[in-house]
Every structure is written in C-alpha cells, then in structure tokens.
Design a protein around this motif. Structure first.
Motif, PDB file in Angstrom:
ATOM      1  N   GLU A  13       0.861  -1.182   0.000  1.00  0.00           N
ATOM      2  CA  GLU A  13       0.000   0.000   0.000  1.00  0.00           C
ATOM      3  C   GLU A  13       0.896   1.229   0.000  1.00  0.00           C
ATOM      4  OE1 GLU A  13      -2.726  -0.021   3.263  1.00  0.00           O
ATOM      5  OE2 GLU A  13      -3.365  -2.079   2.860  1.00  0.00           O
TER       6      GLU A  13
ATOM      7  N   ASP B 297       2.243   4.754   1.079  1.00  0.00           N
ATOM      8  CA  ASP B 297       2.213   5.539   2.316  1.00  0.00           C
ATOM      9  C   ASP B 297       1.618   6.922   2.071  1.00  0.00           C
ATOM     10  OD1 ASP B 297       3.368   3.491   3.760  1.00  0.00           O
ATOM     11  OD2 ASP B 297       5.375   4.342   3.726  1.00  0.00           O
ATOM     12  N   ASP B 298       2.168   7.633   1.125  1.00  0.00           N
ATOM     13  CA  ASP B 298       1.725   8.976   0.754  1.00  0.00           C
ATOM     14  C   ASP B 298       1.854   9.109  -0.751  1.00  0.00           C
ATOM     15  OD1 ASP B 298       1.195  10.227   3.324  1.00  0.00           O
ATOM     16  OD2 ASP B 298       3.362  10.107   3.679  1.00  0.00           O
TER      17      ASP B 298
ATOM     18  N   ASP C 253       6.740   5.842  -1.532  1.00  0.00           N
ATOM     19  CA  ASP C 253       7.026   4.882  -0.472  1.00  0.00           C
ATOM     20  C   ASP C 253       5.811   3.988  -0.247  1.00  0.00           C
ATOM     21  OD1 ASP C 253       9.681   5.845   0.193  1.00  0.00           O
ATOM     22  OD2 ASP C 253       8.679   7.600   1.006  1.00  0.00           O
TER      23      ASP C 253
ATOM     24  N   GLN D 191       4.345   0.104   1.801  1.00  0.00           N
ATOM     25  CA  GLN D 191       4.574  -0.864   2.867  1.00  0.00           C
ATOM     26  C   GLN D 191       3.541  -1.971   2.785  1.00  0.00           C
ATOM     27  OE1 GLN D 191       4.221   1.067   6.654  1.00  0.00           O
ATOM     28  NE2 GLN D 191       2.028   1.264   6.508  1.00  0.00           N
TER      29      GLN D 191
ATOM     30  N   ARG E 133       9.003  -2.664   3.828  1.00  0.00           N
ATOM     31  CA  ARG E 133       8.968  -1.296   3.301  1.00  0.00           C
ATOM     32  C   ARG E 133       9.637  -1.249   1.936  1.00  0.00           C
ATOM     33  NH1 ARG E 133       6.603   1.650   6.955  1.00  0.00           N
ATOM     34  NH2 ARG E 133       6.813   1.069   9.129  1.00  0.00           N
TER      35      ARG E 133
ATOM     36  N   SER F 104      10.751   1.695  -1.142  1.00  0.00           N
ATOM     37  CA  SER F 104      10.848   3.045  -1.705  1.00  0.00           C
ATOM     38  C   SER F 104      11.275   2.898  -3.150  1.00  0.00           C
ATOM     39  CB  SER F 104      11.860   3.901  -0.950  1.00  0.00           C
ATOM     40  OG  SER F 104      11.346   4.249   0.315  1.00  0.00           O
TER      41      SER F 104
ATOM     42  N   GLU G 153      12.208   1.456   8.079  1.00  0.00           N
ATOM     43  CA  GLU G 153      12.432   2.706   7.339  1.00  0.00           C
ATOM     44  C   GLU G 153      13.918   3.046   7.307  1.00  0.00           C
ATOM     45  OE1 GLU G 153       9.888   6.092   8.220  1.00  0.00           O
ATOM     46  OE2 GLU G 153       8.330   4.699   8.901  1.00  0.00           O
TER      47      GLU G 153
END
Length: 182
Positions: free
Chosen positions: A111, A113-114, A130, A132, A141, A143, A163
């Motif tokens: 999913e 993050d932002d 990003d 997770q 996680r 990126s 992270e």
C-alpha cells in the motif's frame, strides 16, 4: 542502453549518470532476472524487433541473501531497471510512471504511504514513492525512485524491513557523473 559495471561494491552506470552502493556480502541476481525476461521474448522477428525497442532491462538486482533462502526477517533488496519511454505513450514526466509502479506494488500486496513527491538532484528531477505491506509479524517497506534519462524510465526500488534500512539503501544512490575510480 548502458548496462553499467560493478567495481569495489559500487554499481556504476555512466550512460544514465548514477552510482549505487551494494552492501557487502549481498547476492547479485541481475543476469538471472534478465534471463527470465529473455525467455518470454516473442519468436516472431517483427514482434521481437518491436519488443526490443520498448523492452525493459534489469540493470542491477541485489539481495541481502539468496531469494530462495527463508528467514524471519525481510530479505532486503535493490532493483534498478530501465524501460524505454516508447512503452508508455504520452509519458513526459517521471511522476506519470507511478501509475504502473503503484499497480505492480498493489499486486504484490503493498500500500502506498503517501502520494509520490518530486525533488531535484543536480540536473535530474527525481520522483519518490514509499510503500509498505504487512508480512506476518513485521512490515516490509519499499521506496521507489524514478528518473527519465536518455529516452528511458529508470526506476530504483529499495526494499527493507525498517524505514532506516530502506533509507540507508537509498542514501547509497548518487546521481551525477558515474566515472570509475582509478
């Protein structure tokens, strides 16, 4: 397309102008990843020519341990790939590539993050997103950073269990002239 070289624990790609540090002891799987893609190539020569013009290529695939080895912690990894922008008609900005990136991430259970965000590094515009996902008792996680360079979309995907682990991998990526040291 410049496939780059690995020397002294650093992947260098002069054509796309970046370097990426590979942590000591990591397992390289770049050739195997590309061989899997090559097996699926079309036999028809006309289709093969079209596919090679838009095909992607894994530039670097590195894992903290062999992917088939099972362990409790997340198998940290670095995956750098390049795809021709011709495969994405209308693609003008790196941020537009996050549609396909998000689809692939969601298919793998991640999913976002932002929303992805853009920043400048020297003369390059870099977009970062990003993600997770829960994997049992821990969180994985991811990126992904994307740049457009020389008619290609170049994506840099870093996966880790925290992270801090992912950020340490991202910090090993540097843009600019990727000339080998002497």
């Amino acid at each position: 397309m410049d496939r780059g070289i690995i020397s002294a624990g650093v992947y260098r790609n002069a054509g796309f102008e970046f370097t990426c540090k590979i942590p000591a002891g990591w397992v390289l799987r770049t050739d195997e990843m590309n061989a899997r893609g090559d097996e699926g190539a079309k036999v028809d020569s006309g289709q093969a020519a079209k596919d090679s013009a838009t095909a992607g290529r894994v530039l670097l695939s590195a894992f903290s341990r062999p992917p088939e080895a099972r362990a409790e912690d997340v198998n940290a990894s670095i995956l750098i790939a390049a795809e021709s922008t011709a495969a994405y008609p209308g693609l003008k900005e790196a941020a537009q590539y996050f549609g396909p990136v998000t689809e692939v991430a969601k298919a793998q259970g991640f999913e976002m993050d932002d929303e992805p965000y853009e920043f400048a590094v020297e003369t390059k515009t870099v977009v970062r997103g990003d993600f997770q996902k829960d994997v049992g008792t821990r969180v994985m996680r991811q990126s992904t950073l994307v740049v457009l360079a020389r008619g290609y979309v170049v994506s840099f995907t870093f996966i880790g269990g925290t992270e801090d682990e992912v950020e340490a991998l991202v910090q090993g990526l540097n843009f600019g002239a990727a000339k080998p040291t002497r």
